[in-house]
Write an enzyme that holds these catalytic residues in place. Structure first.
Site, PDB file in Angstrom:
ATOM      1  N   SER A 151      15.907   2.547   6.537  1.00  0.00           N
ATOM      2  CA  SER A 151      16.309   1.043   6.815  1.00  0.00           C
ATOM      3  C   SER A 151      14.829   0.298   7.244  1.00  0.00           C
ATOM      4  O   SER A 151      14.033   0.229   6.439  1.00  0.00           O
ATOM      5  CB  SER A 151      17.232   1.030   7.986  1.00  0.00           C
ATOM      6  OG  SER A 151      17.800  -0.302   7.681  1.00  0.00           O
ATOM      7  N   ASP A 246      26.227   1.056   0.715  1.00  0.00           N
ATOM      8  CA  ASP A 246      25.121   0.547   1.436  1.00  0.00           C
ATOM      9  C   ASP A 246      24.786  -0.942   0.977  1.00  0.00           C
ATOM     10  O   ASP A 246      24.530  -0.936  -0.319  1.00  0.00           O
ATOM     11  CB  ASP A 246      24.111   1.476   1.738  1.00  0.00           C
ATOM     12  CG  ASP A 246      22.933   0.915   2.407  1.00  0.00           C
ATOM     13  OD1 ASP A 246      23.293  -0.182   3.007  1.00  0.00           O
ATOM     14  OD2 ASP A 246      21.997   1.632   2.862  1.00  0.00           O
ATOM     15  N   HIS A 276      25.470   3.464   4.918  1.00  0.00           N
ATOM     16  CA  HIS A 276      23.974   3.224   5.506  1.00  0.00           C
ATOM     17  C   HIS A 276      24.171   4.000   6.824  1.00  0.00           C
ATOM     18  O   HIS A 276      25.456   4.027   7.578  1.00  0.00           O
ATOM     19  CB  HIS A 276      23.798   1.870   5.945  1.00  0.00           C
ATOM     20  CG  HIS A 276      22.610   1.354   6.513  1.00  0.00           C
ATOM     21  ND1 HIS A 276      21.447   1.230   5.512  1.00  0.00           N
ATOM     22  CD2 HIS A 276      22.217   1.083   7.684  1.00  0.00           C
ATOM     23  CE1 HIS A 276      20.366   1.085   6.490  1.00  0.00           C
ATOM     24  NE2 HIS A 276      20.582   0.784   7.799  1.00  0.00           N
TER      25      HIS A 276
END
Length: 304
Positions: A151, A246, A276
């Site tokens: 991320s 995601d 995610h």
């Protein structure tokens, strides 16, 4: 495809706690939630050595890091920049994942506690990440270096790789980008798909950006949005992992495509039925173990 069973059950359990969404939380509340999730991960495997160090920052300050060394001669050094939207997360929350990476890859893993927003806004995290690369090259010489992260940590890994190329910095053998943030455009189809509004939503990503880079003009800089770099040639080989459900899926896959077009060797793997954070929910979601195995195989292939 639909979310897998393990993810669906996990989200049901999370919903039963009755918490509000991240974008409605204070920073303190969001950090407390992040810390509470890490309690599910367990201790992680034992290692040959664990060392707490301090890394000098470019502005004269310093930040902590943890060095995790597995048994036997290390294959390389893996710098792991944790996720959390540049706002959440710390070394302890990612210790279990770091230990798993050390054992599975045979690398010494460095977990930097880069400084977080909003106390330290853009570009502090990006500069701390590069300082970590320089520190590792100086203190763990002779070993090939892998930059990796999930991320916002994937964002920092991509930014570090670009800066190392541009400034003739320490060589990077491989970049591992796990559902990375690569752009500030929140209107891609994966952001707008209702099926993707799960643990990370479009509103949550906006909340993170507002804390990290409140000046919207700065968000378009390549050291904030690496997808916007004019030239991606000459960068290290990349493993890019994305999750089907995601909001960050499209920008991660577009970054992989642009790397390929620039002549960079890229392996892209989309994990169907996943959301995610699946990679970092160690010992919680089975697909995370599959992704760790893929990372380990790729590191072994590139570092021998």
């Amino acid at each position: 495809m639909a979310l897998d069973h393990a993810t669906t059950e996990f989200l049901k359990q999370l919903a039963e706690t009755g918490g509000k969404p991240i974008h409605e939380m204070s920073v303190a509340e969001a950090r407390a939630l992040s810390a509470s999730l890490s309690e599910m991960f367990g201790k992680g495997p034992d290692l040959a050595r664990v060392e707490e160090v301090s890394i000098p920052a470019e502005d004269g300050a310093s930040f902590p890091a943890r060095v995790l060394t597995p048994d036997g001669p290390p294959r390389g050094v893996l710098l792991y920049f944790h996720g959390g939207g540049w706002v959440l997360g710390d070394i302890d929350e990612f210790d279990t994942l770091g230990r798993e990476l050390a054992v599975r890859t045979g690398c010494t893993v460095v977990l930097p506690g880069y400084r977080l927003a909003p106390e330290h806004r853009y570009p502090v995290a990006a500069r701390d990440a590069y300082a970590t690369l320089r520190w590792a090259a100086g203190h763990l010489p002779g070993l090939p270096i892998v930059v990796a992260g999930d991320s916002a940590g994937g964002n920092l890994s991509a930014v570090v790789a670009q800066r190392a190329r541009d400034e003739n910095g320490p060589a990077i053998a491989l970049q591992v980008l796990v559902y990375p943030v690569t752009d500030c455009d929140l209107d891609r189809p994966s952001y707008l798909d209702p099926e993707n509004q799960l643990m990370l939503t479009r509103d949550a990503v906006s909340w993170f950006w507002d804390h990290y880079a409140p000046d919207r003009a700065q968000r378009a800089n390549p050291d904030a949005s690496p997808l916007r770099a004019a030239d991606l040639s000459g960068l290290p080989p990349a493993l890019v992992l994305t999750a089907e459900h995601d909001v960050l899926r499209d920008e991660g896959e577009e970054y992989a495509r642009r790397l390929r077009e620039a002549g960079v060797p890229v392996e892209l793997r989309r994990f169907d039925g996943q959301m995610h954070v699946f990679f970092t929910l160690v010992n919680v979601l089975p697909a995370g173990a599959d992704a760790l195995d893929l990372v380990a195989r790729t590191v072994e292939r590139h570092l021998g």
